[in-house]
Design an enzyme around this catalytic site. Sequence first.
Site, PDB file in Angstrom:
ATOM      1  N   GLY A 117      29.319  73.140  63.993  1.00 41.25           N
ATOM      2  CA  GLY A 117      28.677  73.041  62.679  1.00 41.25           C
ATOM      3  C   GLY A 117      28.850  71.628  62.142  1.00 41.25           C
ATOM      4  O   GLY A 117      29.918  71.052  62.273  1.00 41.25           O
ATOM      5  N   ARG A 149      29.044  78.000  79.803  1.00 44.18           N
ATOM      6  CA  ARG A 149      28.514  79.330  79.488  1.00 44.18           C
ATOM      7  C   ARG A 149      27.067  79.183  79.007  1.00 44.18           C
ATOM      8  O   ARG A 149      26.771  79.313  77.833  1.00 44.18           O
ATOM      9  CB  ARG A 149      29.377  79.926  78.361  1.00 44.18           C
ATOM     10  CG  ARG A 149      29.495  81.403  78.414  1.00 44.18           C
ATOM     11  CD  ARG A 149      30.589  81.949  77.536  1.00 44.18           C
ATOM     12  NE  ARG A 149      30.426  83.391  77.457  1.00 44.18           N
ATOM     13  CZ  ARG A 149      29.697  84.004  76.545  1.00 44.18           C
ATOM     14  NH1 ARG A 149      29.091  83.318  75.611  1.00 44.18           N
ATOM     15  NH2 ARG A 149      29.591  85.329  76.558  1.00 44.18           N
ATOM     16  N   ASP A 182      37.282  73.453  66.748  1.00 38.99           N
ATOM     17  CA  ASP A 182      38.010  74.050  67.876  1.00 38.99           C
ATOM     18  C   ASP A 182      37.102  74.434  69.043  1.00 38.99           C
ATOM     19  O   ASP A 182      37.500  74.285  70.201  1.00 38.99           O
ATOM     20  CB  ASP A 182      38.872  75.231  67.411  1.00 38.99           C
ATOM     21  CG  ASP A 182      38.040  76.363  66.845  1.00 38.99           C
ATOM     22  OD1 ASP A 182      36.860  76.128  66.506  1.00 38.99           O
ATOM     23  OD2 ASP A 182      38.560  77.485  66.735  1.00 38.99           O
ATOM     24  N   THR A 222      35.859  69.488  60.779  1.00 32.67           N
ATOM     25  CA  THR A 222      35.484  70.829  60.318  1.00 32.67           C
ATOM     26  C   THR A 222      35.718  70.947  58.812  1.00 32.67           C
ATOM     27  O   THR A 222      36.735  70.477  58.301  1.00 32.67           O
ATOM     28  CB  THR A 222      36.256  71.974  61.024  1.00 32.67           C
ATOM     29  OG1 THR A 222      36.051  73.187  60.286  1.00 32.67           O
ATOM     30  CG2 THR A 222      37.749  71.729  61.109  1.00 32.67           C
ATOM     31  N   ASP A 267      36.366  73.663  57.567  1.00 31.14           N
ATOM     32  CA  ASP A 267      37.322  74.767  57.418  1.00 31.14           C
ATOM     33  C   ASP A 267      38.769  74.283  57.364  1.00 31.14           C
ATOM     34  O   ASP A 267      39.647  75.027  56.930  1.00 31.14           O
ATOM     35  CB  ASP A 267      37.182  75.756  58.592  1.00 31.14           C
ATOM     36  CG  ASP A 267      35.769  76.245  58.772  1.00 31.14           C
ATOM     37  OD1 ASP A 267      35.042  76.330  57.764  1.00 31.14           O
ATOM     38  OD2 ASP A 267      35.370  76.530  59.916  1.00 31.14           O
ATOM     39  N   ASP A 292      40.789  74.039  59.732  1.00 27.01           N
ATOM     40  CA  ASP A 292      41.625  74.994  60.471  1.00 27.01           C
ATOM     41  C   ASP A 292      42.092  74.465  61.824  1.00 27.01           C
ATOM     42  O   ASP A 292      42.501  75.232  62.685  1.00 27.01           O
ATOM     43  CB  ASP A 292      40.860  76.319  60.660  1.00 27.01           C
ATOM     44  CG  ASP A 292      39.572  76.150  61.451  1.00 27.01           C
ATOM     45  OD1 ASP A 292      39.169  74.991  61.715  1.00 27.01           O
ATOM     46  OD2 ASP A 292      38.948  77.164  61.809  1.00 27.01           O
ATOM     47  N   ARG A 295      31.727  87.496  31.770  1.00 26.70           N
ATOM     48  CA  ARG A 295      31.446  88.170  33.042  1.00 26.70           C
ATOM     49  C   ARG A 295      32.546  88.023  34.077  1.00 26.70           C
ATOM     50  O   ARG A 295      33.359  87.109  34.009  1.00 26.70           O
ATOM     51  CB  ARG A 295      30.188  87.550  33.653  1.00 26.70           C
ATOM     52  CG  ARG A 295      28.956  88.231  33.176  1.00 26.70           C
ATOM     53  CD  ARG A 295      27.750  87.662  33.845  1.00 26.70           C
ATOM     54  NE  ARG A 295      26.598  88.451  33.446  1.00 26.70           N
ATOM     55  CZ  ARG A 295      25.369  87.976  33.348  1.00 26.70           C
ATOM     56  NH1 ARG A 295      25.128  86.720  33.624  1.00 26.70           N
ATOM     57  NH2 ARG A 295      24.390  88.762  32.992  1.00 26.70           N
ATOM     58  N   GLY A 307      34.895  78.976  55.568  1.00 25.00           N
ATOM     59  CA  GLY A 307      36.259  78.693  56.033  1.00 25.00           C
ATOM     60  C   GLY A 307      36.671  79.477  57.264  1.00 25.00           C
ATOM     61  O   GLY A 307      37.785  79.352  57.743  1.00 25.00           O
ATOM     62  N   ARG A 308      35.760  80.372  57.725  1.00 18.92           N
ATOM     63  CA  ARG A 308      36.074  81.264  58.857  1.00 18.92           C
ATOM     64  C   ARG A 308      37.371  82.030  58.614  1.00 18.92           C
ATOM     65  O   ARG A 308      37.510  82.645  57.573  1.00 18.92           O
ATOM     66  CB  ARG A 308      36.127  80.473  60.163  1.00 18.92           C
ATOM     67  CG  ARG A 308      34.761  80.029  60.621  1.00 18.92           C
ATOM     68  CD  ARG A 308      34.715  79.800  62.093  1.00 18.92           C
ATOM     69  NE  ARG A 308      35.795  78.924  62.514  1.00 18.92           N
ATOM     70  CZ  ARG A 308      36.073  78.642  63.766  1.00 18.92           C
ATOM     71  NH1 ARG A 308      35.357  79.187  64.725  1.00 18.92           N
ATOM     72  NH2 ARG A 308      37.045  77.833  64.078  1.00 18.92           N
ATOM     73  N   HIS A 325      25.828  77.141  53.122  1.00 22.95           N
ATOM     74  CA  HIS A 325      25.735  75.836  53.784  1.00 22.95           C
ATOM     75  C   HIS A 325      25.691  74.654  52.836  1.00 22.95           C
ATOM     76  O   HIS A 325      25.726  73.502  53.292  1.00 22.95           O
ATOM     77  CB  HIS A 325      24.539  75.832  54.738  1.00 22.95           C
ATOM     78  CG  HIS A 325      24.757  76.759  55.899  1.00 22.95           C
ATOM     79  ND1 HIS A 325      24.550  78.107  55.795  1.00 22.95           N
ATOM     80  CD2 HIS A 325      25.233  76.533  57.143  1.00 22.95           C
ATOM     81  CE1 HIS A 325      24.862  78.675  56.953  1.00 22.95           C
ATOM     82  NE2 HIS A 325      25.277  77.749  57.778  1.00 22.95           N
TER      83      HIS A 325
HETATM   84  O1  F6P Z   1      32.984  76.179  60.977  1.00 21.29           O
HETATM   85  C1  F6P Z   1      32.155  75.716  59.961  1.00 21.29           C
HETATM   86  C2  F6P Z   1      31.360  76.831  59.349  1.00 21.29           C
HETATM   87  O2  F6P Z   1      30.595  76.304  58.289  1.00 21.29           O
HETATM   88  C3  F6P Z   1      32.185  78.032  58.889  1.00 21.29           C
HETATM   89  O3  F6P Z   1      32.836  77.830  57.680  1.00 21.29           O
HETATM   90  C4  F6P Z   1      31.128  79.108  58.853  1.00 21.29           C
HETATM   91  O4  F6P Z   1      31.693  80.382  59.022  1.00 21.29           O
HETATM   92  C5  F6P Z   1      30.249  78.761  60.015  1.00 21.29           C
HETATM   93  O5  F6P Z   1      30.462  77.383  60.296  1.00 21.29           O
HETATM   94  C6  F6P Z   1      28.761  78.990  59.774  1.00 21.29           C
HETATM   95  O6  F6P Z   1      28.061  78.725  60.931  1.00 21.29           O
HETATM   96  P1  F6P Z   1      26.468  78.622  60.995  1.00 21.29           P
HETATM   97  O7  F6P Z   1      26.084  77.221  60.619  1.00 21.29           O
HETATM   98  O8  F6P Z   1      26.131  78.936  62.409  1.00 21.29           O
HETATM   99  O9  F6P Z   1      25.907  79.595  60.023  1.00 21.29           O
END
Ligand code: F6P
Length: 364
Positions: free
Chosen positions: A14, A82, A118, A140, A142, A144, A177, A185-186, A287
């Site tokens: 991503g 793959r 990763d 990333t 995320d 992570d 509200r 963030g996965r 996104h």
């Molecule tokens: O790893 C980056 C990330 O934006 C994550 O936070 C998210 O879960 C994923 O990629 C979304 O992927 P895609 O662009 O395939 O929707």
Amino acid sequence: MSKIQRIGVLTGGGDCPGLNAVLRGLVKTAAYDHDIQVVGFLDGFAGVLKDRTMRLDGDTVSGILQRGGTILGSSNRDNPFRVPVQVEGERKFEDRSEEAMRIFDRYGLQLLVVVGGDGSLSIALELARKGMPVIGIPKTIDNDLAATDVSFGFDTALTTATEALDKLHTTAQSHHRIMVLEVMGRYAGWIALEAGVAGGGDVILVPEIPFRIESVVGAIKERTFRGRTFTLIVIAEGAKAEGGEVVVSKVVADSTDSIRLGGVGHWLAAELEQRLEREVRVTVLGHLQRGGTPTAFDRILGTRYGVHAAHCAAEGRKEIMVSLQGTEVTEVPLADAVREPRRVAPDSQIVRAARSVGTRFGDE
Ligand code: F6P
């Protein structure tokens, strides 16, 4: 060791803000300091398999520092080990890594720089084990990736999420509200946690701290009792209720990581509405967190990573990832970077600080 004269680079997985800053830092340093030519593969590992490249030099990377995305394009589906194929109407996967090795050799490359998370760095490690010299650069939103304190792209995503919370704050206040903000963030809660702290989220729900709906309901009722008429909840896409499962929005079969998370915000809102008899509104930031102009922090970190990778390349280093350790950019073994994800420690100082200012995590 013969002098390094030509290297390749690709941006995989991503995308995130700061990729162009990395490319600029890498290519300018390689060209100006070390007289190394750089070949860019287009769309991540797809470019390696399909032999699609562009020549990168000081001119090509000039003026891209502040641009989001990547001038090389990216892909989170293409893995040379793959590759999906149809065999007698059936979908199968083939190992085409030998082809990738041949294309790498055909360009006379002595090293491949992989800018990725990763997934891409795991592929890079597999290629390294087949004999391709590689250097990784941690990317990333995320945050992570293990073995680095910060990945570039995270700060921009965090800023976007914090701005979203600031905006939700004012409208939540006006309409009394309950607002839910779902962030990416996965399986790591960094964006939710840090945006929640920066944006004053009342409840922060992260994958590392499974939550109970009743506890979230309790937090909202307690706020109401204290005269607070609104509640802001930040939830990470990978957060889950105690004993429950993550909410999956889709499965992308040929992707390096096939699971796409998403939807937990709406699920939580429905659960809360049932119990509170109040309307709950949900914003899924999606996104937007990956797009746009990188923050100053990400431009600087991206530049430093790119520059450092070029110096390491010139020294003939391989199977390493550049990494931020404290204030210094240094290197770590590539294998360390992909061994385990970097996740929020439930008893970390930042979580404790959030609790001290009254933020709830749904586990109380
Ligand atoms: O790893 C980056 C990330 O934006 C994550 O936070 C998210 O879960 C994923 O990629 C979304 O992927 P895609 O662009 O395939 O929707």
